[in-house]
Each structure stands twice: as structure tokens, then as C-alpha cells.
Design a protein around this motif. Structure first.
Motif, PDB file in Angstrom:
ATOM      1  N   VAL A 102      24.074   5.724  45.562  1.00 57.42           N
ATOM      2  CA  VAL A 102      23.279   4.501  45.342  1.00 57.42           C
ATOM      3  C   VAL A 102      23.011   4.320  43.851  1.00 57.42           C
ATOM      4  O   VAL A 102      23.193   3.235  43.288  1.00 57.42           O
ATOM      5  CB  VAL A 102      21.929   4.575  46.100  1.00 57.42           C
ATOM      6  N   LEU A 103      22.598   5.405  43.198  1.00 60.38           N
ATOM      7  CA  LEU A 103      22.282   5.318  41.768  1.00 60.38           C
ATOM      8  C   LEU A 103      23.543   5.070  40.953  1.00 60.38           C
ATOM      9  O   LEU A 103      23.550   4.262  40.015  1.00 60.38           O
ATOM     10  CB  LEU A 103      21.582   6.602  41.311  1.00 60.38           C
ATOM     11  N   ILE A 159      14.555   3.334  45.646  1.00 58.63           N
ATOM     12  CA  ILE A 159      15.025   3.841  46.939  1.00 58.63           C
ATOM     13  C   ILE A 159      16.083   4.918  46.704  1.00 58.63           C
ATOM     14  O   ILE A 159      16.102   5.963  47.360  1.00 58.63           O
ATOM     15  CB  ILE A 159      15.607   2.689  47.790  1.00 58.63           C
ATOM     16  N   GLY A 160      16.968   4.658  45.737  1.00 62.49           N
ATOM     17  CA  GLY A 160      18.001   5.650  45.411  1.00 62.49           C
ATOM     18  C   GLY A 160      17.386   6.963  44.966  1.00 62.49           C
ATOM     19  O   GLY A 160      17.823   8.040  45.383  1.00 62.49           O
ATOM     20  N   VAL A 182      16.063  -1.067  44.133  1.00 62.71           N
ATOM     21  CA  VAL A 182      17.186  -0.241  44.573  1.00 62.71           C
ATOM     22  C   VAL A 182      17.152   1.126  43.891  1.00 62.71           C
ATOM     23  O   VAL A 182      17.399   2.158  44.520  1.00 62.71           O
ATOM     24  CB  VAL A 182      18.527  -0.960  44.314  1.00 62.71           C
ATOM     25  N   THR A 183      16.833   1.141  42.584  1.00 58.93           N
ATOM     26  CA  THR A 183      16.753   2.428  41.891  1.00 58.93           C
ATOM     27  C   THR A 183      15.724   3.322  42.564  1.00 58.93           C
ATOM     28  O   THR A 183      15.982   4.505  42.812  1.00 58.93           O
ATOM     29  CB  THR A 183      16.352   2.225  40.415  1.00 58.93           C
ATOM     30  N   LEU A 236      24.837   1.457  41.078  1.00 59.19           N
ATOM     31  CA  LEU A 236      24.033   0.557  40.236  1.00 59.19           C
ATOM     32  C   LEU A 236      24.566   0.572  38.811  1.00 59.19           C
ATOM     33  O   LEU A 236      24.734  -0.461  38.166  1.00 59.19           O
ATOM     34  CB  LEU A 236      22.573   1.022  40.226  1.00 59.19           C
ATOM     35  N   GLY A 274      22.409   9.576  48.194  1.00 58.52           N
ATOM     36  CA  GLY A 274      21.426   9.164  47.181  1.00 58.52           C
ATOM     37  C   GLY A 274      22.075   8.955  45.826  1.00 58.52           C
ATOM     38  O   GLY A 274      21.829   7.943  45.157  1.00 58.52           O
TER      39      GLY A 274
END
Lengths: 350, 315
Positions: free
Chosen positions: A332-333, B99-100, B96-97, A336, A329
Motif C-alpha cells: 500500500v505504501l 491505513i497503510g 491511505v498512508t 502510493l 501493508g
């Protein structure tokens, strides 16, 4: 604080973005490890050792990366066209259902034909699951995120029904599982020892194929154009709806192949715990790969290593295995952020 | 068929409906506030998990029930702040944020739960909220017991609907929130800080979602289980679309949904043997998809939903 685009982004800076993200994620998870009372270097050393420390560990890490390559590709292709397919988990199971339906004795072909046949029906099943969401999106503007997410639950319940009911293997001693895939359909192991199977070769081939398609084919160009600016793509004569539909079918198909590979390669039969969230982890894989089909391979291997390594780590020391999910998790952040920072720069004066 | 109607007349059915609807109301209102300000919050599933875990854990560690609700709300607000920092302040992809955030928040909840209770094999229990009967009204037949003898959190949920409606539609603050989701440039022209309004909306909305999660562990059940939210967050996102971003319709939608789900559980008993239970369990998810299809032609998305706002940048 002012955020402004960098005049130019070097290849090195763009390529390093995921690396920074991974380092940031590891640093953040170090806080949790610190809380458990274990020394941080020891924990990460054990994680690394668990994932790469022996031939067996490497074998296991590569095996675990196979479904992640497929789901990562599925997400990468779809997100490139800004089609947010969060349903790779459901499509994976759809592929597994197809492999079970056709692969457990209904049809018998020599392995040279049987394995491709199962892969194709699995891909078709995965793609078929996306038909409703993609048509709802292109025809009625219904958000695909929610529909694909909700379908995950529906498919999982369907699997649960089938393997507890009509498809239940009478030889399974009461466990809810389907009959085994016949020998002709089983993906053969690649090495004498360990569980690594032909699925890896298929997954790598799929990565290269998808990369070539995105890079060199007209369809790939259209997918990228639709993703960058659907309005401009439409204006320049690209049929946006058609492109999005094809993208969705490819994406669902790739996720479906993950299901075939797990059913016919790793387990040999369909169970409800076939995938511990490979579909969702695929999103992290695709993001770390910056949606690049070739980048999916190292990203999948990295996240697979995190899972395999943290299993080993939590056996050795007292850290809950959920640390791996936290890392997924956070990455993913983090990716970005790091990708943005590679394209923009932040100036602190006003 | 007549059996189904009989179900509708039992107090148990209505009580179950109210129980199912409460977390949905919190979650749907929370998501609605975020989306009205122009921010899709797909972190909802994870934020509800955080709320469920943290509220429960607060009480389990010896805190009071209301303290637990506040703690859950604060944790939700914290993740909302994270979501807003990414999507509003930095203008990163809301999909995306979200889901993250869901992946991170759920995993972190499970991690913390396992860390604090490493050896728990059967989930430990807390003393959950007691029902509070409203004198007089709770004596009404059938619905009295269901509507007016409930957990205080349910009353809070029902109260939140008119409050959110009032603030969104009758106050300058609400106008700013809705405008931030429709035409952020115009908001900025009025001298109001769009980024601040959006951030505030996401934080408040996320706090509500977390309270919805807390309801499940502190009022509906008395323990925390893994995978307990089980898609309820996603269902709330669908309900917001079904409700066309109106709090009143959100309440109606949540009630229809909860009623069907309560009916489903009871029909499962009636049809036991004929229809496998899995098909009944599929219904909520299929209904959510159908609800979105039904409303698809009429929905008017907030114009600036998913569009990041960067000051001074032309749209």
C-alpha cells in the motif's frame, strides 16, 4: 529536493507504477526473510510455488482472490469519489448475515433464482450498513473513516452474538457457527476438483460492469468528477451529496457480495473467521489497481497469491505467515510512492 | 438502577476507569498533536500495536521497564517519521498512508513477535509496572486508591495533558504547530519551515501513541496478545473530534468514555443472562460514533487538516 509534475505521463509509465511498487515491497520483505535465516530466492520460490506451482495451488489462489476482487472493487469505487470507506470488512459480514438469514431455509427458490436473490440481499445489507456513515458525512460532515472503521467492530460482535446465540446451528457440535446455506443457494463449484466456485464468475462480471459504469455512464462521470474536485462538480450542477450516497451504496453492496460469496460459495455457513481481513486487504487491492475496476482483478489475484503462497512457504520453512500481512501493508505504501513518482519527478538540486 | 449507582461508589470501578483511560489519554493526545499540525494520523492503530509489542519485548529480553517505555516511544517515533515522510514531505494521501502504516506496523509487530518467540503457545509474561502510592492522598476514600495508587505511567499520562496544553497554547512552538494546521502559508511567511513543524508534530504525536500501546502490555496486562489494541486507536481518533482538538476536553472525553466502559464491564455482570455480552462490548464503538455525532455541529476542524503543503505552490 524539488518535486515537480512531469509534463506528460506515458501509459507505460503509469501502468508500470504498481509493478515497481510490488518489486519494492518484495525487496523490503526480503530483509525480513534474510533475518529468518532462509535464503531469499528459496523463500520467494516457495511462495511462488505455493501459489501457482500446481493445479491445486492455482485453484486455491483463484478461490482466495474472489472476496478480494469484491472488496477491492468496493474500495476502488468509494475512493474514486474520495469517500474513504474502510468498512468493507463489516459490510462483508453484513452480506454474510443476509445470506444466512435468507439462505438457510427461510426461502427456497430454484438455484437460478436463489443465487441472484442471495447476492442481491447481501448487497443490500452491505449497502445498508453504509447508510449511517454516508448520511453523517453528507449531512453533518462527520468523518467517514472513523465511523466505518468502528462499525466493523460492531458488526463483528453482532455476528458473534448471532452465531453463539439465536442463529447457532444445533448440529455444529458446540462450534459457534450458523446453519448451512440450503443446497439451492450454494454457489456451485466451477471445476471437478478444488474449491473454486461460481463466485469467481460473478466477481469478474462485477469488475467489468463497474468498469463500464465508471467509464461510460453519467453516474461514473459524476463519481469521478466529485472525486477530482467536489467544489467544481457542485458548481457545474452535479448533486455531490447524492453522488456520494450512491457511491457508498454501490461500494457497500460490492463488499456485501463478498460476504455472500464466502458464505454460500466457500464455507457453506457463517463463522466468525469467515474473513481474515479481506475488507482491509481490499484497500491494498484497490491501491495496487490504481482504483481501476479492471486492474482490481490482477491485483486481487496477486495479493491472494501472496497469502496462499506464504501459507505454503511458512509450512515448508520457518517464516511466520505474518510476512504476507507485512507485504500487503508495504505494498500500500509503496504503490502510493510509485504512482506519485510516475506523475512527478524529483530533482535533487536546489 | 440503584445497583448501577452502587458500582460508582466502589474503588474497583474507579481503578478500572483509570486503567482504561491511560492508554486513551496517550493516544488521544498523540493524535491531537498530529491533527493540530494539519496531519491526520490513521497509523495510530498500528503504532499503538508497535508500542505494545516493542515495549513489552524490551522488558522480556531483559531490559528495564522505563527503558521499554523509551524504546516503544522511539519505535512509535520511527513510524511517525515514515508517516510524515509520505504525507508531509511528499504530500501523499493522509488517509491511505495512515491505513497503510496501520497494516504495515501491526503486521510487522506480529511478525517480529513470532520470530522472537516462535514456540510460545501461552503468551509469556513480564513483571509489569508496580503501583506507586502517593502518600496521604492515596488514603482518601474511594477515589484515593483509584487516583493516587496507580502505575507511574498513569501519572505520566495525567501529567502529559497540561504539558501538551501548555506547549500548544502558551509557547511559540505550539503556536507554530497550530498555525501549521490552520494556515501554513502564513507560517512559511514568518520564516518558519512548515514541513519541519509538521514532521516534528507527527513524530512526537506518534511517540505518545506508542507509549499508550506500551501501557497496555506493561502496566494493564503483562503479556502481548494478537489483536490486543482492538480498535482503541480508532476510538482515540473519534475522541479527538469529540474534544474539538483541545487537550483539556480530550482528557474529559477520555474519562467519560473510560468510565462508561468500566461501568459496562460491571453492568455486564449484573445483566448477565438478560443481555448478551456482545452488546456490552459494542458500546465503546457505538459511543464513539455517537460522540462524533453530538459534536458534529460544533466541531471546527483545523483549517489545513488533510491539505498537503507544497512550498511555493498557490493554494
Amino acid at each position: 529536493m524539488i518535486i515537480e509534475p512531469r509534463p506528460s505521463v506515458s501509459v507505460l509509465r503509469a501502468g508500470l507504477a504498481p509493478v515497481w511498487a510490488i518489486l519494492a515491497a518484495l525487496a523490503l520483505c526480503a530483509v525480513l526473510i534474510f533475518w529468518t535465516g532462509t535464503s531469499i530466492p528459496t523463500a520467494y520460490f516457495l511462495l511462488f510455488k505455493g501459489a501457482f506451482g500446481s493445479a491445486f495451488a492455482i485453484n486455491e489462489t483463484l478461490t482466495r482472490s474472489i472476496p478480494l476482487i469484491f472488496t477491492g472493487l468496493a474500495v476502488a469505487v468509494a475512493f474514486r469519489a474520495k469517500f474513504y470507506n474502510i468498512g468493507a470488512e463489516g459490510q462483508l459480514y453484513a452480506g454474510a448475515l443476509a445470506a444466512t438469514y435468507f439462505g438457510t431455509g427461510m426461502i427456497t427458490l430454484p438455484p437460478v433464482l436463489m443465487i441472484p436473490f442471495l447476492m442481491i440481499v447481501g448487497a443490500l445489507a452491505g449497502g445498508a450498513l453504509l447508510i449511517v456513515p454516508v448520511l453523517l458525512k453528507t449531512r453533518m460532515k462527520v468523518d467517514e473513516v472513523v465511523t466505518t472503521l468502528l462499525l466493523n467492530f460492531v458488526v463483528l460482535l453482532l455476528v458473534s452474538y448471532l452465531i453463539e446465540g439465536p442463529w447457532k446451528d444445533p448440529m455444529s457440535l458446540g462450534w459457534p457457527q450458523a446453519a448451512a446455506v440450503i443446497d439451492e443457494g450454494v454457489l456451485p463449484p466451477l471445476l471437478a476438483k478444488g474449491r473454486l466456485h461460481l463466485g469467481l464468475v460473478i466477481a469478474l462480471a462485477a469488475s467489468v460492469l463497474i468498469w463500464a459504469m465508471m467509464r461510460f455512464s453519467v453516474l461514473g462521470y459524476e463519481i469521478r468528477a466529485v472525486g477530482y474536485n467536489a467544489g467544481a462538480a457542485e458548481f457545474s450542477g452535479i448533486n455531490v451529496s447524492r453522488t456520494v450516497i450512491i457511491t457508498a451504496l454501490i461500494s457497500g453492496g460490492l463488499a456485501g457480495m463478498a460476504g455472500v460469496s464466502e458464505t454460500a460459495g466457500l464455507k457453506g455457513y457463517l463463522t466468525l473467521d469467515l474473513s481474515p481481513g479481506f475488507g482491509y486487504t481490499g484497500i491494498a487491492v484497490a491501491m495496487l489497481a490504481q482504483l481501476n475496476p479492471l486492474g482490481v482483478i490482477p491485483a486481487a489475484i496477486f495479493l491472494s497469491a501472496v497469502y496462499v503462497g506464504s501459507d505454503a512457504m511458512s509450512r515448508a520453512i520457518n517464516i511466520p505467515t505474518y510476512i504476507a500481512d507485512v507485504l500487503v501493508g508495504v505494498s500500500v505504501l509503496a504503490v502510493l510512492c510509485s504512482v506519485m513518482l510516475s506523475q512527478y519527478r524529483v530533482r535533487w538540486r536546489t | 438502577m440503584s445497583d448501577l449507582f452502587e458500582i460508582l461508589l466502589t474503588a474497583g470501578f474507579w481503578a478500572a476507569t483509570i486503567r482504561i483511560v491511560s492508554p486513551l489519554i496517550f493516544g488521544t493526545l498523540g493524535e491531537l498533536i498530529c491533527e493540530r499540525a494539519g496531519v491526520l494520523n490513521l497509523g495510530i492503530e498500528g503504532i499503538m500495536t508497535v508500542g505494545a509489542m516493542s515495549g513489552w519485548m524490551w522488558v522480556y529480553q531483559g531490559g528495564g521497564l522505563w527503558g521499554g517505555v523509551l524504546f516503544a516511544a522511539a519505535m512509535g517515533a520511527l513510524f511517525g517519521l515514515l508517516h510524515a515522510a509520505f504525507t508531509v514531505q511528499l504530500g501523499l494521501s493522509q488517509h491511505v498512508t495512515g491505513i497503510g502504516i496501520t497494516l504495515f506496523a501491526s503486521a510487522l509487530s506480529y511478525f517480529v513477535y513470532r520470530m522472537l518467540l516462535p514456540l510460545a503457545t501461552t503468551p509469556p509474561k513480564i513483571e509489569p509496572f508496580d503501583e506507586v502510592a502517593i502518600p496521604g492522598l492515596s488514603d482518601l476514600p474511594i477515589i484515593g486508591e483509584a487516583l493516587f495508587n496507580q502505575s507511574p505511567l498513569t501519572y505520566l499520562a495525567l501529567l502529559a495533558v497540561p504539558v501538551v496544553w501548555y506547549v500548544l497554547h502558551r509557547t511559540p512552538l505550539g503556536l507554530a504547530v497550530r498555525m501549521a494546521g490552520e494556515n501554513p502559508v502564513a507560517v512559511e511567511a514568518q520564516g518558519i519551515n512548515v514541513l519541519a513543524v509538521r514532521t516534528g508534530a507527527v513524530v512526537v504525536g506518534s511517540a505518545l501513541m506508542a507509549v499508550g500501546g506500551a501501557f497496555i502490555t506493561m502496566s494493564w496486562f503483562d503479556a502481548f496478545y494478537f489483536g490486543m489494541i482492538n480498535g482503541r486507536g480508532w476510538i482515540c481518533v473519534a475522541l479527538v473530534i469529540f474534544a474539538s482538538w483541545q487537550p483539556g476536553k480530550a482528557l474529559a472525553g477520555a474519562f467519560i468514555f473510560a468510565g462508561l466502559e468500566a461501568l459496562q464491564v460491571r453492568a455486564q455482570v449484573l445483566a448477565g443472562g438478560f443481555i448478551p455480552y456482545q452488546f456490552f462490548l459494542m458500546l465503546p464503538y457505538i459511543m464513539s460514533i455517537l460522540a462524533m455525532i453530538v459534536m458534529a455541529r460544533k466541531t471546527k476542524y483545523p483549517q489545513a487538516l488533510l491539505v498537503p503543503f507544497r512550498r511555493g505552490e498557490r493554494v
